[in-house]
Design a protein around this motif. Structure first.
Motif, PDB file in Angstrom:
ATOM      1  N   ALA A   1      -0.854  -8.233  -6.786  1.00 37.10           N
ATOM      2  CA  ALA A   1      -1.264  -7.461  -7.960  1.00 37.10           C
ATOM      3  C   ALA A   1      -2.611  -6.782  -7.723  1.00 37.10           C
ATOM      4  N   GLU A   2      -3.532  -7.495  -7.099  1.00 38.32           N
ATOM      5  CA  GLU A   2      -4.853  -6.925  -6.836  1.00 38.32           C
ATOM      6  C   GLU A   2      -4.780  -5.792  -5.820  1.00 38.32           C
ATOM      7  N   LEU A   3      -3.926  -5.934  -4.833  1.00 35.87           N
ATOM      8  CA  LEU A   3      -3.784  -4.878  -3.836  1.00 35.87           C
ATOM      9  C   LEU A   3      -3.236  -3.603  -4.476  1.00 35.87           C
ATOM     10  N   LEU A   4      -2.220  -3.756  -5.339  1.00 36.56           N
ATOM     11  CA  LEU A   4      -1.665  -2.592  -6.034  1.00 36.56           C
ATOM     12  C   LEU A   4      -2.726  -1.935  -6.909  1.00 36.56           C
ATOM     13  N   ALA A   5      -3.486  -2.758  -7.631  1.00 38.44           N
ATOM     14  CA  ALA A   5      -4.519  -2.213  -8.507  1.00 38.44           C
ATOM     15  C   ALA A   5      -5.584  -1.468  -7.712  1.00 38.44           C
ATOM     16  N   ALA A   6      -5.959  -2.016  -6.568  1.00 32.78           N
ATOM     17  CA  ALA A   6      -6.970  -1.363  -5.736  1.00 32.78           C
ATOM     18  C   ALA A   6      -6.488  -0.007  -5.228  1.00 32.78           C
ATOM     19  N   ALA A   7      -5.161   0.137  -5.133  1.00 31.26           N
ATOM     20  CA  ALA A   7      -4.580   1.406  -4.690  1.00 31.26           C
ATOM     21  C   ALA A   7      -4.313   2.343  -5.870  1.00 31.26           C
ATOM     22  N   GLY A   8      -4.754   1.942  -7.059  1.00 31.64           N
ATOM     23  CA  GLY A   8      -4.597   2.787  -8.235  1.00 31.64           C
ATOM     24  C   GLY A   8      -3.316   2.581  -9.011  1.00 31.64           C
ATOM     25  N   ASP A   9      -2.539   1.575  -8.647  1.00 30.69           N
ATOM     26  CA  ASP A   9      -1.258   1.294  -9.318  1.00 30.69           C
ATOM     27  C   ASP A   9      -1.461   0.120 -10.282  1.00 30.69           C
ATOM     28  N   HIS A  10      -1.378   0.416 -11.587  1.00 28.91           N
ATOM     29  CA  HIS A  10      -1.577  -0.618 -12.601  1.00 28.91           C
ATOM     30  C   HIS A  10      -0.311  -0.894 -13.404  1.00 28.91           C
ATOM     31  N   ASP A  11       0.807  -0.324 -12.981  1.00 27.92           N
ATOM     32  CA  ASP A  11       2.028  -0.427 -13.769  1.00 27.92           C
ATOM     33  C   ASP A  11       3.185  -1.146 -13.078  1.00 27.92           C
ATOM     34  N   THR A  12       3.219  -1.129 -11.772  1.00 30.28           N
ATOM     35  CA  THR A  12       4.361  -1.713 -11.063  1.00 30.28           C
ATOM     36  C   THR A  12       4.472  -3.206 -11.355  1.00 30.28           C
ATOM     37  N   LEU A  13       5.685  -3.635 -11.710  1.00 26.25           N
ATOM     38  CA  LEU A  13       5.940  -5.032 -12.042  1.00 26.25           C
ATOM     39  C   LEU A  13       6.182  -5.857 -10.783  1.00 26.25           C
ATOM     40  N   LEU A  14       6.134  -7.172 -10.953  1.00 23.84           N
ATOM     41  CA  LEU A  14       6.345  -8.071  -9.818  1.00 23.84           C
ATOM     42  C   LEU A  14       7.448  -9.070 -10.134  1.00 23.84           C
ATOM     43  N   MET A  15       8.238  -9.401  -9.108  1.00 24.81           N
ATOM     44  CA  MET A  15       9.284 -10.409  -9.214  1.00 24.81           C
ATOM     45  C   MET A  15       9.153 -11.356  -8.011  1.00 24.81           C
ATOM     46  N   PRO A  16       8.413 -12.441  -8.168  1.00 26.20           N
ATOM     47  CA  PRO A  16       8.301 -13.398  -7.055  1.00 26.20           C
ATOM     48  C   PRO A  16       9.632 -14.103  -6.801  1.00 26.20           C
TER      49      PRO A  16
ATOM     50  N   VAL B   1       4.067 -10.300 -13.641  1.00 22.51           N
ATOM     51  CA  VAL B   1       5.359 -10.926 -13.323  1.00 22.51           C
ATOM     52  C   VAL B   1       6.332 -10.670 -14.457  1.00 22.51           C
ATOM     53  N   HIS B   2       7.456 -10.068 -14.112  1.00 22.19           N
ATOM     54  CA  HIS B   2       8.488  -9.683 -15.073  1.00 22.19           C
ATOM     55  C   HIS B   2       9.593 -10.737 -15.151  1.00 22.19           C
TER      56      HIS B   2
ATOM     57  N   ARG C   1       0.832  -1.207   0.000  1.00 25.03           N
ATOM     58  CA  ARG C   1       0.000   0.000   0.000  1.00 25.03           C
ATOM     59  C   ARG C   1       0.866   1.257   0.000  1.00 25.03           C
ATOM     60  N   ALA C   2       1.960   1.234   0.756  1.00 19.00           N
ATOM     61  CA  ALA C   2       2.837   2.403   0.830  1.00 19.00           C
ATOM     62  C   ALA C   2       3.578   2.639  -0.479  1.00 19.00           C
ATOM     63  N   LEU C   3       3.912   1.552  -1.180  1.00 22.08           N
ATOM     64  CA  LEU C   3       4.705   1.661  -2.410  1.00 22.08           C
ATOM     65  C   LEU C   3       3.861   1.902  -3.653  1.00 22.08           C
ATOM     66  N   ALA C   4       2.573   1.638  -3.586  1.00 21.95           N
ATOM     67  CA  ALA C   4       1.711   1.752  -4.760  1.00 21.95           C
ATOM     68  C   ALA C   4       1.827   3.135  -5.394  1.00 21.95           C
ATOM     69  N   GLY C   5       2.184   3.137  -6.666  1.00 26.72           N
ATOM     70  CA  GLY C   5       2.291   4.393  -7.398  1.00 26.72           C
ATOM     71  C   GLY C   5       3.500   5.230  -7.071  1.00 26.72           C
ATOM     72  N   ALA C   6       4.447   4.692  -6.320  1.00 26.29           N
ATOM     73  CA  ALA C   6       5.627   5.480  -5.923  1.00 26.29           C
ATOM     74  C   ALA C   6       6.450   5.880  -7.146  1.00 26.29           C
ATOM     75  N   PRO C   7       6.848   7.148  -7.234  1.00 23.67           N
ATOM     76  CA  PRO C   7       7.687   7.576  -8.342  1.00 23.67           C
ATOM     77  C   PRO C   7       9.006   6.790  -8.354  1.00 23.67           C
ATOM     78  N   ALA C   8       9.491   6.535  -9.522  1.00 27.01           N
ATOM     79  CA  ALA C   8      10.779   5.870  -9.724  1.00 27.01           C
ATOM     80  C   ALA C   8      10.753   4.376  -9.436  1.00 27.01           C
ATOM     81  N   LEU C   9       9.642   3.835  -8.970  1.00 29.13           N
ATOM     82  CA  LEU C   9       9.581   2.408  -8.654  1.00 29.13           C
ATOM     83  C   LEU C   9       9.317   1.602  -9.922  1.00 29.13           C
ATOM     84  N   THR C  10      10.231   0.661 -10.211  1.00 23.54           N
ATOM     85  CA  THR C  10      10.046  -0.227 -11.353  1.00 23.54           C
ATOM     86  C   THR C  10       9.171  -1.410 -10.986  1.00 23.54           C
ATOM     87  N   GLY C  11       9.484  -2.024  -9.845  1.00 25.43           N
ATOM     88  CA  GLY C  11       8.734  -3.209  -9.465  1.00 25.43           C
ATOM     89  C   GLY C  11       8.968  -3.598  -8.030  1.00 25.43           C
TER      90      GLY C  11
END
Length: 286
Positions: A106-121, A141-142, A80-90
């Motif tokens: 992914a759903e949590l990020l989307a609910a916070a308005g972030d649809h671009d941040t990538l994920l690396m499990p 997932v990138h 939640r804190a990182l969602a939409g953060a400038p300069a964040l790739t993933g």
């Protein structure tokens, strides 16, 4: 996989060390992973999270920046804190067990308005290893990354100098990545920081096994990892020659392509040549 080839190196930086964060962009890594998990004690998690979000807000570098978040209950607060953060790739997801964990992130990020941040499990539990094909296919997932220290501990493995005990695990992650049409996975960290020969040997092994780049825990490791993952001039020339030859023979209508040594140039050879050129481009090699 149309995106640029992934970095040769990802440097881990503690999220609770302001001095190291400030210097991290100048350390020479191709990408950074700011760590909110193992590097930060429990009592300092919230403070480190706030500090990293503030650091990101300043757009500290043009390098790709990833943040490794905590697992379990702390993961939600981190995301939640990182969602939409400038300069964040993933976001690097620590200790996921199943694809449902990735979907939830992914759903949590989307609910916070972030649809671009990538994920690396990170594949660092036995459960994740069993579910790795599904992990690789989740939205956003990138790449995948292996956490071999935790995984070896859970499995009771004692890897030797050649890492033979880890080879089947590594192969499973590489295969799952390819099947999901992801970039090859990130090679695991090494605890070797003062023996460049040993580090180079293990890194070359990772490259042969199909990994793209390696995560590093110390800036001293970066030059070694970069050297291994930077194609030589001869390799680049040979790769370009293979692609040019294939183009010429295809234009001429030939169904069989042989190089100057009489070696058959098939799709596997072509893929290898293209990967070499992608690595060279990522490394800035002409």
């Amino acid at each position: 996989m149309g995106a640029p080839f992934p970095p040769r190196s990802y440097l881990y930086v503690p999220g609770n060390a302001a001095d190291k964060l400030a210097k991290a962009p100048q350390r020479g890594a191709d990408a950074l992973i700011v760590d909110l998990e193992d590097a930060v004690p429990l009592a300092g998690k919230a403070t480190a999270r706030d500090a990293v979000v503030a650091w990101l807000a300043g757009r500290p570098t043009e390098l790709p920046i990833w943040v490794r978040v905590n697992s379990g209950p702390l993961a939600e607060a981190d995301l939640r804190a990182l969602a939409g953060a400038p300069a964040l790739t993933g976001v690097v997801l620590a200790k996921v067990d199943t694809s449902a964990d990735v979907t939830a992130a992914a759903e949590l990020l989307a609910a916070a308005g972030d649809h671009d941040t990538l994920l690396m499990p990170m594949v660092e539990t036995a459960a994740a290893l069993l579910d790795v094909p599904a992990l690789a296919r989740q939205a956003r997932v990138h790449q995948l990354q292996i956490g071999e220290v935790d995984l070896a501990g859970e499995l009771g493995l004692s890897p030797g100098a050649d890492d033979a005990e880890l080879a089947p695990i590594r192969s499973r992650v590489v295969v799952a990545s390819a099947a999901a049409r992801l970039h090859p996975p990130v090679g695991p960290v090494s605890t070797v920081t003062a023996d460049p020969v040993a580090l180079a040997d293990s890194t070359r092994r990772l490259r042969r096994q199909g990994f793209a780049g390696r995560a590093c825990i110390h800036p001293r490791q970066l030059p070694v990892v970069h050297e291994v993952y930077t194609p030589t001039g001869a390799e680049v020339t040979a790769a370009r020659a293979v692609i040019a030859l294939l183009d010429r023979t295809t234009a001429a209508g030939s169904g069989v392509v042989l190089d100057e040594s009489g070696r058959l140039v098939d799709p596997a050879v072509l893929r290898s040549a293209r990967r070499t050129l992608a690595l060279a481009d990522a490394a800035g090699v002409e």
